[in-house]
Design an enzyme around this catalytic site. Structure first.
Site, PDB file in Angstrom:
ATOM      1  N   PRO A  11      37.599  -8.981 116.337  1.00 35.18           N
ATOM      2  CA  PRO A  11      39.019  -8.778 116.616  1.00 35.18           C
ATOM      3  C   PRO A  11      39.518  -9.514 117.855  1.00 35.18           C
ATOM      4  O   PRO A  11      38.812  -9.626 118.866  1.00 35.18           O
ATOM      5  CB  PRO A  11      39.133  -7.264 116.803  1.00 35.18           C
ATOM      6  N   ASN A  12      40.739  -9.968 117.711  1.00 35.03           N
ATOM      7  CA  ASN A  12      41.518 -10.615 118.780  1.00 35.03           C
ATOM      8  C   ASN A  12      41.063 -12.033 119.115  1.00 35.03           C
ATOM      9  O   ASN A  12      41.731 -12.723 119.867  1.00 35.03           O
ATOM     10  CB  ASN A  12      41.530  -9.752 120.065  1.00 35.03           C
ATOM     11  N   ARG A  19      45.924 -16.439 125.336  1.00 39.54           N
ATOM     12  CA  ARG A  19      46.042 -15.415 126.395  1.00 39.54           C
ATOM     13  C   ARG A  19      44.735 -15.373 127.202  1.00 39.54           C
ATOM     14  O   ARG A  19      43.715 -15.886 126.750  1.00 39.54           O
ATOM     15  CB  ARG A  19      46.247 -14.030 125.773  1.00 39.54           C
ATOM     16  N   TYR A  24      38.594 -16.283 128.898  1.00 40.42           N
ATOM     17  CA  TYR A  24      38.123 -16.874 127.642  1.00 40.42           C
ATOM     18  C   TYR A  24      38.375 -18.383 127.516  1.00 40.42           C
ATOM     19  O   TYR A  24      38.046 -18.970 126.480  1.00 40.42           O
ATOM     20  CB  TYR A  24      38.774 -16.147 126.445  1.00 40.42           C
ATOM     21  N   ASN A  75      30.171 -13.347 116.925  1.00 44.09           N
ATOM     22  CA  ASN A  75      30.809 -12.795 118.116  1.00 44.09           C
ATOM     23  C   ASN A  75      31.605 -11.587 117.610  1.00 44.09           C
ATOM     24  O   ASN A  75      32.735 -11.735 117.146  1.00 44.09           O
ATOM     25  CB  ASN A  75      31.735 -13.820 118.778  1.00 44.09           C
ATOM     26  N   ALA A  78      35.161  -6.855 120.398  1.00 45.08           N
ATOM     27  CA  ALA A  78      35.098  -5.469 120.895  1.00 45.08           C
ATOM     28  C   ALA A  78      34.203  -4.575 120.028  1.00 45.08           C
ATOM     29  O   ALA A  78      33.674  -3.564 120.511  1.00 45.08           O
ATOM     30  CB  ALA A  78      36.501  -4.891 120.985  1.00 45.08           C
ATOM     31  N   GLU A  99      23.825 -13.507 118.586  1.00 49.49           N
ATOM     32  CA  GLU A  99      25.036 -12.866 119.096  1.00 49.49           C
ATOM     33  C   GLU A  99      25.610 -13.749 120.197  1.00 49.49           C
ATOM     34  O   GLU A  99      24.862 -14.202 121.079  1.00 49.49           O
ATOM     35  CB  GLU A  99      24.647 -11.490 119.653  1.00 49.49           C
ATOM     36  N   HIS A 101      28.839 -14.286 123.041  1.00 49.88           N
ATOM     37  CA  HIS A 101      30.048 -13.856 123.748  1.00 49.88           C
ATOM     38  C   HIS A 101      30.494 -14.980 124.651  1.00 49.88           C
ATOM     39  O   HIS A 101      29.658 -15.609 125.327  1.00 49.88           O
ATOM     40  CB  HIS A 101      29.782 -12.595 124.583  1.00 49.88           C
ATOM     41  N   ARG A 108      31.368  -7.741 133.514  1.00 53.83           N
ATOM     42  CA  ARG A 108      32.688  -7.144 133.277  1.00 53.83           C
ATOM     43  C   ARG A 108      32.610  -5.615 133.291  1.00 53.83           C
ATOM     44  O   ARG A 108      31.656  -5.041 133.804  1.00 53.83           O
ATOM     45  CB  ARG A 108      33.243  -7.698 131.965  1.00 53.83           C
ATOM     46  N   ASN A 245      15.854  -9.224  76.922  1.00 53.09           N
ATOM     47  CA  ASN A 245      15.500 -10.633  77.178  1.00 53.09           C
ATOM     48  C   ASN A 245      15.363 -10.919  78.662  1.00 53.09           C
ATOM     49  O   ASN A 245      15.042 -12.039  79.050  1.00 53.09           O
ATOM     50  CB  ASN A 245      16.537 -11.579  76.559  1.00 53.09           C
ATOM     51  N   ASP A 260      21.658 -11.640  76.211  1.00 50.72           N
ATOM     52  CA  ASP A 260      21.990 -12.460  75.039  1.00 50.72           C
ATOM     53  C   ASP A 260      23.408 -12.162  74.553  1.00 50.72           C
ATOM     54  O   ASP A 260      24.160 -13.059  74.199  1.00 50.72           O
ATOM     55  CB  ASP A 260      21.004 -12.175  73.898  1.00 50.72           C
ATOM     56  N   GLY A 286      18.385 -10.582  62.141  1.00 46.83           N
ATOM     57  CA  GLY A 286      17.101 -10.528  62.869  1.00 46.83           C
ATOM     58  C   GLY A 286      17.270 -11.227  64.201  1.00 46.83           C
ATOM     59  O   GLY A 286      18.365 -11.701  64.512  1.00 46.83           O
ATOM     60  N   TYR A 380      21.054 -24.120  69.479  1.00 52.53           N
ATOM     61  CA  TYR A 380      21.469 -25.251  70.322  1.00 52.53           C
ATOM     62  C   TYR A 380      20.485 -26.407  70.249  1.00 52.53           C
ATOM     63  O   TYR A 380      20.600 -27.384  70.972  1.00 52.53           O
ATOM     64  CB  TYR A 380      21.714 -24.806  71.771  1.00 52.53           C
ATOM     65  N   GLY A 401      25.993 -23.513  69.940  1.00 50.09           N
ATOM     66  CA  GLY A 401      25.234 -22.453  70.618  1.00 50.09           C
ATOM     67  C   GLY A 401      24.904 -22.754  72.075  1.00 50.09           C
ATOM     68  O   GLY A 401      24.289 -21.930  72.744  1.00 50.09           O
TER      69      GLY A 401
HETATM   70  O1  CA2 Z   1      33.330 -12.552 125.556  1.00 50.77           O
HETATM   71  C1  CA2 Z   1      33.416 -12.387 124.352  1.00 50.77           C
HETATM   72  O2  CA2 Z   1      33.268 -13.267 123.517  1.00 50.77           O
HETATM   73  C2  CA2 Z   1      33.786 -10.996 123.845  1.00 50.77           C
HETATM   74  O3  CA2 Z   1      33.087 -10.756 122.640  1.00 50.77           O
HETATM   75  C3  CA2 Z   1      35.266 -11.069 123.547  1.00 50.77           C
HETATM   76  C4  CA2 Z   1      35.865  -9.719 123.143  1.00 50.77           C
HETATM   77  C5  CA2 Z   1      35.451  -8.619 124.082  1.00 50.77           C
HETATM   78  O4  CA2 Z   1      35.897  -7.387 123.608  1.00 50.77           O
HETATM   79  C6  CA2 Z   1      33.945  -8.590 124.305  1.00 50.77           C
HETATM   80  O5  CA2 Z   1      33.648  -7.594 125.250  1.00 50.77           O
HETATM   81  C7  CA2 Z   1      33.438  -9.901 124.801  1.00 50.77           C
HETATM   82  C8  CA2 Z   1      37.375  -9.774 123.093  1.00 50.77           C
HETATM   83  C9  CA2 Z   1      37.934 -10.867 122.317  1.00 50.77           C
HETATM   84  C10 CA2 Z   1      39.391 -10.951 122.614  1.00 50.77           C
HETATM   85  O6  CA2 Z   1      39.774 -12.280 122.545  1.00 50.77           O
HETATM   86  C11 CA2 Z   1      40.916 -12.634 123.196  1.00 50.77           C
HETATM   87  C12 CA2 Z   1      41.123 -13.960 123.359  1.00 50.77           C
HETATM   88  C13 CA2 Z   1      42.211 -14.408 124.007  1.00 50.77           C
HETATM   89  C14 CA2 Z   1      43.131 -13.519 124.495  1.00 50.77           C
HETATM   90  C15 CA2 Z   1      42.945 -12.168 124.327  1.00 50.77           C
HETATM   91  C16 CA2 Z   1      41.822 -11.709 123.663  1.00 50.77           C
END
Ligand code: CA2
Length: 436
Positions: A11-12, A19, A24, A75, A78, A99, A101, A108, A245, A260, A286, A380, A401
Protein backbone atom coordinates in the site's frame (compact mmCIF):
# COMPACT_ATOMS: atom_id res chain seq x y z
CA UNK A 1 11.45 -19.39 -21.43
CA UNK A 2 13.08 -17.13 -18.84
CA UNK A 3 12.48 -17.72 -15.11
CA UNK A 4 9.80 -15.36 -13.81
CA UNK A 5 10.27 -13.08 -10.80
CA UNK A 6 7.28 -11.38 -9.20
CA UNK A 7 8.06 -7.92 -7.84
CA UNK A 8 5.19 -7.10 -5.51
CA UNK A 9 4.50 -3.77 -3.84
CA UNK A 10 2.12 -2.98 -1.03
CA UNK A 11 0.00 0.00 0.00
CA UNK A 12 0.80 3.61 -0.80
CA UNK A 13 3.86 2.76 -2.86
CA UNK A 14 1.91 4.10 -5.85
CA UNK A 15 2.60 7.53 -4.28
CA UNK A 16 6.34 7.07 -4.57
CA UNK A 17 8.08 10.19 -5.86
CA UNK A 18 4.99 12.26 -5.16
CA UNK A 19 5.21 12.65 -1.36
CA UNK A 20 7.76 12.31 1.49
CA UNK A 21 10.82 12.48 -0.79
CA UNK A 22 13.11 12.77 2.21
CA UNK A 23 12.21 9.23 3.26
CA UNK A 24 11.43 7.56 -0.04
CA UNK A 25 13.32 9.61 -2.64
CA UNK A 26 12.07 11.26 -5.84
CA UNK A 27 11.81 8.25 -8.08
CA UNK A 28 8.27 7.18 -9.05
CA UNK A 29 7.11 3.56 -8.94
CA UNK A 30 6.97 3.56 -12.75
CA UNK A 31 10.65 4.47 -12.78
CA UNK A 32 11.43 1.72 -10.27
CA UNK A 33 9.54 -0.71 -12.50
CA UNK A 34 11.50 0.40 -15.58
CA UNK A 35 14.77 -0.08 -13.70
CA UNK A 36 13.70 -3.56 -12.49
CA UNK A 37 12.76 -4.53 -16.05
CA UNK A 38 16.07 -3.32 -17.42
CA UNK A 39 18.06 -5.23 -14.77
CA UNK A 40 15.96 -8.38 -15.15
CA UNK A 41 16.16 -8.23 -18.95
CA UNK A 42 19.95 -8.07 -18.84
CA UNK A 43 20.02 -11.06 -16.50
CA UNK A 44 17.60 -13.20 -18.49
CA UNK A 45 14.73 -12.97 -16.04
CA UNK A 46 11.09 -12.20 -16.83
CA UNK A 47 9.34 -9.79 -14.48
CA UNK A 48 5.78 -9.35 -13.19
CA UNK A 49 5.82 -5.94 -11.49
CA UNK A 50 2.67 -5.11 -9.49
CA UNK A 51 1.42 -2.72 -6.82
CA UNK A 52 -1.78 -2.78 -4.79
CA UNK A 53 -3.26 -1.11 -1.75
CA UNK A 54 -5.28 -4.22 -0.86
CA UNK A 55 -3.95 -7.04 1.33
CA UNK A 56 -6.15 -9.65 -0.34
CA UNK A 57 -4.86 -8.71 -3.79
CA UNK A 58 -1.29 -9.09 -2.61
CA UNK A 59 -2.16 -12.56 -1.28
CA UNK A 60 -3.82 -13.54 -4.58
CA UNK A 61 -0.68 -12.47 -6.45
CA UNK A 62 1.50 -14.51 -4.10
CA UNK A 63 -0.73 -17.52 -4.87
CA UNK A 64 -0.36 -16.83 -8.58
CA UNK A 65 3.42 -16.53 -8.20
CA UNK A 66 3.49 -19.88 -6.37
CA UNK A 67 2.50 -21.58 -9.60
CA UNK A 68 4.57 -19.55 -12.04
CA UNK A 69 7.52 -17.87 -10.45
CA UNK A 70 11.11 -18.72 -9.59
CA UNK A 71 11.26 -16.04 -6.91
CA UNK A 72 9.52 -13.08 -5.31
CA UNK A 73 10.87 -9.64 -4.47
CA UNK A 74 8.35 -8.02 -2.15
CA UNK A 75 8.00 -4.64 -0.51
CA UNK A 76 4.86 -5.29 1.55
CA UNK A 77 5.00 -1.65 2.78
CA UNK A 78 2.88 -1.15 5.92
CA UNK A 79 1.59 -4.77 5.73
CA UNK A 80 5.16 -5.77 6.62
CA UNK A 81 4.46 -4.85 10.20
CA UNK A 82 0.88 -6.14 10.48
CA UNK A 83 0.10 -9.03 8.18
CA UNK A 84 0.24 -12.64 9.31
CA UNK A 85 -1.88 -13.44 6.24
CA UNK A 86 0.87 -12.29 3.87
CA UNK A 87 3.42 -14.29 5.86
CA UNK A 88 1.18 -17.37 5.57
CA UNK A 89 0.79 -16.91 1.82
CA UNK A 90 4.55 -16.49 1.35
CA UNK A 91 5.14 -19.56 3.47
CA UNK A 92 3.41 -21.70 0.82
CA UNK A 93 6.03 -20.71 -1.81
CA UNK A 94 8.87 -23.07 -2.54
CA UNK A 95 11.26 -20.52 -4.06
CA UNK A 96 13.37 -17.72 -2.51
CA UNK A 97 11.66 -14.57 -1.31
CA UNK A 98 13.49 -11.27 -0.83
CA UNK A 99 12.02 -8.51 1.28
CA UNK A 100 12.82 -4.96 0.22
CA UNK A 101 12.27 -1.64 1.98
CA UNK A 102 13.30 1.64 0.50
CA UNK A 103 13.91 3.24 3.89
CA UNK A 104 15.87 1.81 6.79
CA UNK A 105 12.92 0.63 8.86
CA UNK A 106 15.14 0.11 11.94
CA UNK A 107 15.97 3.80 12.06
CA UNK A 108 12.32 4.73 12.09
CA UNK A 109 9.36 4.43 14.49
CA UNK A 110 9.39 1.42 16.85
CA UNK A 111 6.38 -0.18 15.12
CA UNK A 112 8.35 -0.43 11.87
CA UNK A 113 11.13 -2.47 13.46
CA UNK A 114 9.24 -5.72 13.39
CA UNK A 115 8.51 -7.53 10.13
CA UNK A 116 6.29 -10.60 9.87
CA UNK A 117 7.64 -11.20 6.37
CA UNK A 118 11.30 -11.47 7.44
CA UNK A 119 10.58 -14.89 8.99
CA UNK A 120 10.10 -16.33 5.51
CA UNK A 121 12.49 -14.10 3.54
CA UNK A 122 15.77 -15.54 2.33
CA UNK A 123 17.14 -12.02 2.63
CA UNK A 124 16.08 -8.51 3.61
CA UNK A 125 17.30 -5.29 2.03
CA UNK A 126 16.43 -1.97 3.65
CA UNK A 127 17.79 1.53 3.54
CA UNK A 128 19.32 1.25 0.04
CA UNK A 129 16.58 3.37 -1.47
CA UNK A 130 14.93 2.03 -4.60
CA UNK A 131 18.21 0.35 -5.54
CA UNK A 132 17.14 -2.37 -3.07
CA UNK A 133 14.84 -3.79 -5.75
CA UNK A 134 17.57 -4.22 -8.34
CA UNK A 135 19.96 -5.64 -5.76
CA UNK A 136 17.37 -8.28 -4.89
CA UNK A 137 16.77 -9.09 -8.57
CA UNK A 138 20.50 -9.43 -9.22
CA UNK A 139 20.82 -11.81 -6.30
CA UNK A 140 17.82 -13.86 -7.48
CA UNK A 141 19.32 -14.10 -10.95
CA UNK A 142 22.45 -15.55 -9.41
CA UNK A 143 20.45 -18.06 -7.38
CA UNK A 144 18.30 -19.17 -10.31
CA UNK A 145 21.39 -19.53 -12.46
CA UNK A 146 19.56 -17.38 -14.97
CA UNK A 147 21.03 -17.19 -18.46
CA UNK A 148 20.73 -20.96 -18.40
CA UNK A 149 18.44 -23.49 -16.82
CA UNK A 150 17.09 -22.51 -13.43
CA UNK A 151 17.91 -24.89 -10.58
CA UNK A 152 14.81 -23.74 -8.73
CA UNK A 153 12.34 -24.19 -11.58
CA UNK A 154 9.54 -26.49 -10.53
CA UNK A 155 9.94 -30.03 -11.84
CA UNK A 156 7.22 -32.44 -12.97
CA UNK A 157 7.63 -36.05 -14.03
CA UNK A 158 4.54 -37.59 -15.64
CA UNK A 159 3.78 -40.36 -18.11
CA UNK A 160 1.35 -42.37 -20.19
CA UNK A 161 0.61 -46.07 -19.65
CA UNK A 162 -1.04 -48.01 -22.46
CA UNK A 163 -0.51 -50.36 -25.35
CA UNK A 164 0.80 -49.36 -28.77
CA UNK A 165 1.34 -45.72 -27.80
CA UNK A 166 4.73 -45.15 -29.39
CA UNK A 167 3.40 -42.66 -31.94
CA UNK A 168 1.46 -40.64 -29.36
CA UNK A 169 1.73 -36.86 -29.68
CA UNK A 170 0.78 -36.33 -26.03
CA UNK A 171 4.36 -36.37 -24.62
CA UNK A 172 5.49 -33.62 -26.99
CA UNK A 173 2.36 -31.57 -26.29
CA UNK A 174 2.90 -31.69 -22.53
CA UNK A 175 6.66 -31.21 -22.60
CA UNK A 176 6.57 -28.20 -24.91
CA UNK A 177 3.87 -26.53 -22.83
CA UNK A 178 5.84 -27.32 -19.65
CA UNK A 179 8.95 -25.67 -21.12
CA UNK A 180 6.92 -22.65 -22.24
CA UNK A 181 5.62 -22.31 -18.68
CA UNK A 182 9.21 -22.28 -17.38
CA UNK A 183 8.92 -25.74 -15.82
CA UNK A 184 11.20 -28.75 -15.95
CA UNK A 185 8.59 -31.14 -17.32
CA UNK A 186 9.23 -34.70 -18.46
CA UNK A 187 6.55 -36.92 -19.98
CA UNK A 188 7.51 -40.61 -20.27
CA UNK A 189 5.83 -43.12 -22.54
CA UNK A 190 5.30 -46.41 -20.68
CA UNK A 191 4.26 -48.69 -23.52
CA UNK A 192 3.10 -52.10 -22.31
CA UNK A 193 3.80 -53.52 -25.76
CA UNK A 194 7.41 -52.28 -25.83
CA UNK A 195 7.94 -53.55 -22.29
CA UNK A 196 6.44 -56.95 -23.19
CA UNK A 197 3.89 -56.54 -20.38
CA UNK A 198 0.18 -57.18 -20.15
CA UNK A 199 -2.49 -54.95 -18.62
CA UNK A 200 -2.02 -56.90 -15.37
CA UNK A 201 1.30 -55.02 -14.87
CA UNK A 202 -0.64 -51.81 -14.22
CA UNK A 203 -0.58 -52.04 -10.41
CA UNK A 204 3.17 -52.58 -10.38
CA UNK A 205 3.78 -49.70 -12.81
CA UNK A 206 1.66 -47.25 -10.84
CA UNK A 207 3.45 -48.20 -7.64
CA UNK A 208 6.82 -47.67 -9.35
CA UNK A 209 5.71 -44.28 -10.72
CA UNK A 210 4.60 -43.25 -7.26
CA UNK A 211 7.92 -44.30 -5.74
CA UNK A 212 9.84 -42.39 -8.39
CA UNK A 213 7.96 -39.19 -7.65
CA UNK A 214 5.67 -39.00 -10.71
CA UNK A 215 3.13 -36.18 -10.37
CA UNK A 216 0.62 -38.17 -12.39
CA UNK A 217 -0.12 -40.58 -15.20
CA UNK A 218 -2.31 -40.63 -18.24
CA UNK A 219 -3.90 -44.02 -18.74
CA UNK A 220 -5.10 -45.33 -22.06
CA UNK A 221 -6.23 -48.49 -23.83
CA UNK A 222 -6.52 -51.16 -22.44
CA UNK A 223 -6.33 -49.86 -18.85
CA UNK A 224 -8.95 -47.07 -18.55
CA UNK A 225 -11.36 -49.30 -16.63
CA UNK A 226 -8.96 -51.72 -14.96
CA UNK A 227 -7.11 -48.83 -13.28
CA UNK A 228 -10.16 -47.89 -11.19
CA UNK A 229 -9.77 -50.48 -8.39
CA UNK A 230 -6.15 -49.34 -7.97
CA UNK A 231 -7.15 -45.77 -7.06
CA UNK A 232 -7.98 -44.07 -3.75
CA UNK A 233 -10.58 -41.71 -5.14
CA UNK A 234 -12.33 -40.66 -8.35
CA UNK A 235 -13.59 -37.33 -9.66
CA UNK A 236 -17.37 -37.25 -10.14
CA UNK A 237 -16.94 -37.42 -13.93
CA UNK A 238 -14.62 -40.41 -13.82
CA UNK A 239 -16.99 -42.20 -11.45
CA UNK A 240 -19.99 -41.49 -13.67
CA UNK A 241 -18.18 -42.62 -16.82
CA UNK A 242 -16.53 -45.65 -15.24
CA UNK A 243 -13.32 -44.72 -17.08
CA UNK A 244 -10.13 -42.94 -16.05
CA UNK A 245 -7.53 -41.44 -18.39
CA UNK A 246 -5.71 -39.25 -15.84
CA UNK A 247 -4.39 -40.20 -12.41
CA UNK A 248 -3.01 -37.51 -10.11
CA UNK A 249 -0.41 -38.83 -7.65
CA UNK A 250 -0.19 -36.49 -4.69
CA UNK A 251 0.47 -36.79 -0.97
CA UNK A 252 0.50 -40.59 -1.20
CA UNK A 253 -2.99 -40.63 -2.81
CA UNK A 254 -4.07 -41.66 -6.31
CA UNK A 255 -7.04 -39.76 -7.71
CA UNK A 256 -8.60 -40.73 -11.04
CA UNK A 257 -10.08 -38.21 -13.50
CA UNK A 258 -11.55 -38.34 -16.97
CA UNK A 259 -10.42 -35.56 -19.29
CA UNK A 260 -11.55 -37.32 -22.50
CA UNK A 261 -15.08 -35.98 -22.25
CA UNK A 262 -13.77 -32.45 -21.64
CA UNK A 263 -11.55 -32.90 -24.71
CA UNK A 264 -14.51 -33.72 -26.95
CA UNK A 265 -16.74 -31.03 -25.44
CA UNK A 266 -14.15 -28.24 -25.90
CA UNK A 267 -13.32 -29.35 -29.42
CA UNK A 268 -17.01 -29.46 -30.33
CA UNK A 269 -17.72 -26.01 -28.83
CA UNK A 270 -14.85 -24.50 -30.80
CA UNK A 271 -15.22 -26.39 -34.06
CA UNK A 272 -18.98 -26.66 -34.52
CA UNK A 273 -20.37 -23.91 -32.28
CA UNK A 274 -23.53 -23.19 -34.20
CA UNK A 275 -24.70 -26.50 -35.67
CA UNK A 276 -28.20 -27.93 -35.18
CA UNK A 277 -28.25 -30.35 -32.27
CA UNK A 278 -31.83 -31.61 -31.98
CA UNK A 279 -30.92 -35.17 -32.87
CA UNK A 280 -27.46 -36.68 -33.18
CA UNK A 281 -26.30 -40.22 -33.91
CA UNK A 282 -23.22 -41.65 -32.24
CA UNK A 283 -21.55 -44.63 -33.85
CA UNK A 284 -19.71 -46.79 -31.32
CA UNK A 285 -20.09 -47.33 -27.59
CA UNK A 286 -16.70 -48.78 -26.71
CA UNK A 287 -13.41 -47.08 -25.83
CA UNK A 288 -14.07 -43.37 -25.65
CA UNK A 289 -17.78 -43.92 -26.47
CA UNK A 290 -19.16 -43.19 -23.01
CA UNK A 291 -17.01 -40.05 -22.56
CA UNK A 292 -18.02 -38.68 -25.97
CA UNK A 293 -21.72 -39.37 -25.37
CA UNK A 294 -21.47 -37.67 -21.97
CA UNK A 295 -19.79 -34.67 -23.64
CA UNK A 296 -22.44 -34.55 -26.37
CA UNK A 297 -25.27 -34.34 -23.85
CA UNK A 298 -23.32 -31.76 -21.85
CA UNK A 299 -23.00 -29.72 -25.08
CA UNK A 300 -26.80 -29.45 -25.32
CA UNK A 301 -27.38 -32.13 -27.88
CA UNK A 302 -31.07 -32.66 -27.24
CA UNK A 303 -31.34 -36.29 -28.27
CA UNK A 304 -28.56 -38.81 -28.80
CA UNK A 305 -28.99 -42.20 -30.45
CA UNK A 306 -26.18 -44.69 -29.92
CA UNK A 307 -25.49 -47.50 -32.37
CA UNK A 308 -22.92 -50.21 -31.86
CA UNK A 309 -22.44 -53.63 -33.42
CA UNK A 310 -22.39 -54.95 -29.84
CA UNK A 311 -25.94 -54.13 -28.68
CA UNK A 312 -25.16 -54.71 -25.00
CA UNK A 313 -22.34 -52.14 -25.12
CA UNK A 314 -24.64 -49.47 -26.56
CA UNK A 315 -27.30 -50.36 -23.98
CA UNK A 316 -24.91 -50.11 -21.07
CA UNK A 317 -23.57 -46.68 -22.17
CA UNK A 318 -27.16 -45.46 -22.71
CA UNK A 319 -28.21 -46.65 -19.25
CA UNK A 320 -25.29 -44.83 -17.64
CA UNK A 321 -26.26 -41.62 -19.46
CA UNK A 322 -29.95 -42.00 -18.61
CA UNK A 323 -29.01 -42.06 -14.92
CA UNK A 324 -27.27 -38.66 -15.24
CA UNK A 325 -29.28 -36.89 -17.93
CA UNK A 326 -32.98 -36.98 -18.74
CA UNK A 327 -33.83 -40.50 -19.91
CA UNK A 328 -35.68 -39.14 -23.01
CA UNK A 329 -32.44 -37.68 -24.34
CA UNK A 330 -30.75 -41.05 -24.95
CA UNK A 331 -31.74 -44.04 -27.03
CA UNK A 332 -30.17 -47.09 -28.64
CA UNK A 333 -30.76 -48.21 -32.22
CA UNK A 334 -29.79 -51.39 -34.01
CA UNK A 335 -27.26 -51.21 -36.88
CA UNK A 336 -30.07 -52.34 -39.19
CA UNK A 337 -31.91 -49.06 -38.45
CA UNK A 338 -28.89 -46.88 -39.24
CA UNK A 339 -30.32 -45.43 -42.47
CA UNK A 340 -33.57 -44.38 -40.80
CA UNK A 341 -31.93 -42.75 -37.77
CA UNK A 342 -29.35 -40.92 -39.86
CA UNK A 343 -32.10 -39.62 -42.14
CA UNK A 344 -33.69 -37.92 -39.13
CA UNK A 345 -30.44 -36.64 -37.59
CA UNK A 346 -28.67 -33.25 -37.64
CA UNK A 347 -25.26 -34.68 -36.89
CA UNK A 348 -23.13 -37.80 -36.70
CA UNK A 349 -20.28 -38.60 -34.29
CA UNK A 350 -17.96 -41.49 -35.07
CA UNK A 351 -16.35 -43.12 -32.04
CA UNK A 352 -15.63 -46.46 -33.73
CA UNK A 353 -12.01 -47.18 -34.68
CA UNK A 354 -12.94 -47.43 -38.36
CA UNK A 355 -10.99 -44.74 -40.18
CA UNK A 356 -7.84 -45.11 -38.08
CA UNK A 357 -4.66 -45.89 -40.03
CA UNK A 358 -4.90 -49.44 -38.63
CA UNK A 359 -8.62 -49.85 -39.59
CA UNK A 360 -9.12 -47.94 -42.84
CA UNK A 361 -12.56 -47.51 -44.35
CA UNK A 362 -15.91 -45.92 -43.61
CA UNK A 363 -17.95 -46.71 -40.48
CA UNK A 364 -21.20 -46.38 -42.48
CA UNK A 365 -22.23 -46.46 -46.14
CA UNK A 366 -21.28 -43.20 -47.90
CA UNK A 367 -24.78 -43.05 -49.38
CA UNK A 368 -26.20 -42.22 -45.91
CA UNK A 369 -24.29 -38.92 -45.75
CA UNK A 370 -25.90 -35.71 -47.02
CA UNK A 371 -24.70 -32.09 -47.11
CA UNK A 372 -26.81 -30.85 -44.20
CA UNK A 373 -25.51 -33.56 -41.82
CA UNK A 374 -22.54 -32.46 -39.71
CA UNK A 375 -19.89 -35.08 -38.99
CA UNK A 376 -17.49 -35.24 -36.01
CA UNK A 377 -14.55 -37.60 -35.53
CA UNK A 378 -12.42 -38.45 -32.50
CA UNK A 379 -9.69 -40.12 -34.58
CA UNK A 380 -6.64 -37.93 -35.21
CA UNK A 381 -4.36 -40.41 -36.91
CA UNK A 382 -4.93 -39.75 -39.74
CA UNK A 383 -6.37 -36.29 -39.16
CA UNK A 384 -8.54 -36.63 -42.25
CA UNK A 385 -10.27 -39.97 -42.07
CA UNK A 386 -12.11 -41.42 -45.02
CA UNK A 387 -15.37 -40.40 -43.31
CA UNK A 388 -14.26 -36.76 -43.05
CA UNK A 389 -12.95 -36.74 -46.61
CA UNK A 390 -16.22 -38.13 -47.97
CA UNK A 391 -18.33 -35.79 -45.85
CA UNK A 392 -16.28 -32.70 -46.83
CA UNK A 393 -16.55 -33.62 -50.50
CA UNK A 394 -20.32 -33.60 -50.06
CA UNK A 395 -20.21 -30.18 -48.37
CA UNK A 396 -20.91 -31.34 -44.79
CA UNK A 397 -19.65 -29.32 -41.79
CA UNK A 398 -16.96 -31.48 -40.16
CA UNK A 399 -14.80 -31.68 -37.04
CA UNK A 400 -11.60 -33.70 -36.80
CA UNK A 401 -10.29 -35.41 -33.67
CA UNK A 402 -7.18 -33.24 -33.22
CA UNK A 403 -8.85 -30.76 -30.86
CA UNK A 404 -10.09 -33.55 -28.59
CA UNK A 405 -6.53 -34.90 -28.28
CA UNK A 406 -5.28 -31.42 -27.41
CA UNK A 407 -7.98 -30.53 -24.90
CA UNK A 408 -7.73 -33.81 -23.00
CA UNK A 409 -4.03 -32.94 -22.62
CA UNK A 410 -4.84 -29.34 -21.63
CA UNK A 411 -6.97 -30.56 -18.74
CA UNK A 412 -4.52 -33.32 -17.74
CA UNK A 413 -1.66 -30.77 -17.65
CA UNK A 414 -3.75 -28.58 -15.35
CA UNK A 415 -4.52 -31.53 -13.06
CA UNK A 416 -0.88 -32.70 -12.93
CA UNK A 417 0.65 -29.27 -12.26
CA UNK A 418 -2.11 -27.05 -10.86
CA UNK A 419 -1.03 -24.60 -13.59
CA UNK A 420 -3.45 -23.47 -16.29
CA UNK A 421 -1.80 -24.24 -19.62
CA UNK A 422 -2.12 -22.03 -22.70
CA UNK A 423 -4.64 -24.00 -24.78
CA UNK A 424 -4.11 -21.87 -27.89
CA UNK A 425 -0.36 -22.49 -27.76
CA UNK A 426 -0.96 -26.23 -27.36
CA UNK A 427 -3.38 -26.23 -30.33
CA UNK A 428 -0.78 -24.45 -32.46
CA UNK A 429 1.92 -26.89 -31.42
CA UNK A 430 -0.34 -29.83 -32.23
CA UNK A 431 -1.17 -28.36 -35.65
CA UNK A 432 2.55 -27.88 -36.36
CA UNK A 433 3.31 -31.50 -35.38
CA UNK A 434 0.42 -32.81 -37.47
CA UNK A 435 1.59 -30.84 -40.52
CA UNK A 436 4.89 -32.77 -40.49
O1 CA2 B 1 10.62 1.72 3.30
C1 CA2 B 1 9.78 1.03 2.73
O2 CA2 B 1 9.90 0.60 1.60
C2 CA2 B 1 8.48 0.73 3.47
O3 CA2 B 1 8.07 -0.58 3.14
C3 CA2 B 1 7.48 1.71 2.92
C4 CA2 B 1 6.13 1.66 3.63
C5 CA2 B 1 6.28 1.67 5.13
O4 CA2 B 1 5.04 1.48 5.74
C6 CA2 B 1 7.28 0.63 5.61
O5 CA2 B 1 7.43 0.77 7.00
C7 CA2 B 1 8.61 0.81 4.96
C8 CA2 B 1 5.24 2.81 3.22
C9 CA2 B 1 5.08 3.00 1.79
C10 CA2 B 1 4.44 4.32 1.56
O6 CA2 B 1 4.93 4.85 0.38
C11 CA2 B 1 4.83 6.20 0.21
C12 CA2 B 1 5.55 6.73 -0.80
C13 CA2 B 1 5.54 8.05 -1.04
C14 CA2 B 1 4.76 8.87 -0.26
C15 CA2 B 1 4.01 8.35 0.76
C16 CA2 B 1 4.03 6.99 1.00
Amino acid sequence: MNPIVYVLNGPNLNLLGKRQPKIYGRETLAEVEAECRRTAGELGLAIEFRQTNAESQLIDWIHEARERASGIVINPAAFTHTSVAILDALNTCEFPIFEVHISNIHQREEFRHHSFVSRVAAGVICGFGTQGYTLAIQHLARLTGSRGASPIQRAFLVGLIGTGIRASRTPALHEQEGAAQGLRYIYKLIDLETLGLGADALAELIKAAERMGFAGLNITHPCKQSVIPLLDDLSDDARALGAVNTVVLKDGKRVGHNTDWFGFAENFKRGLPDVARDHVVQLGAGGAGSAVAHAALTCDIKKLTIIDVAADRAKSVAEGLAARFNRDRVSVAAPADLAAVIAAADGLINTTPIGMAKYPGLPLPAALLRPDLWVAEIIYFPMETELLRTARALGCRTLDGGGMAVFQAVEAFRLFTGIKPDAERMLEHFAAMSAN
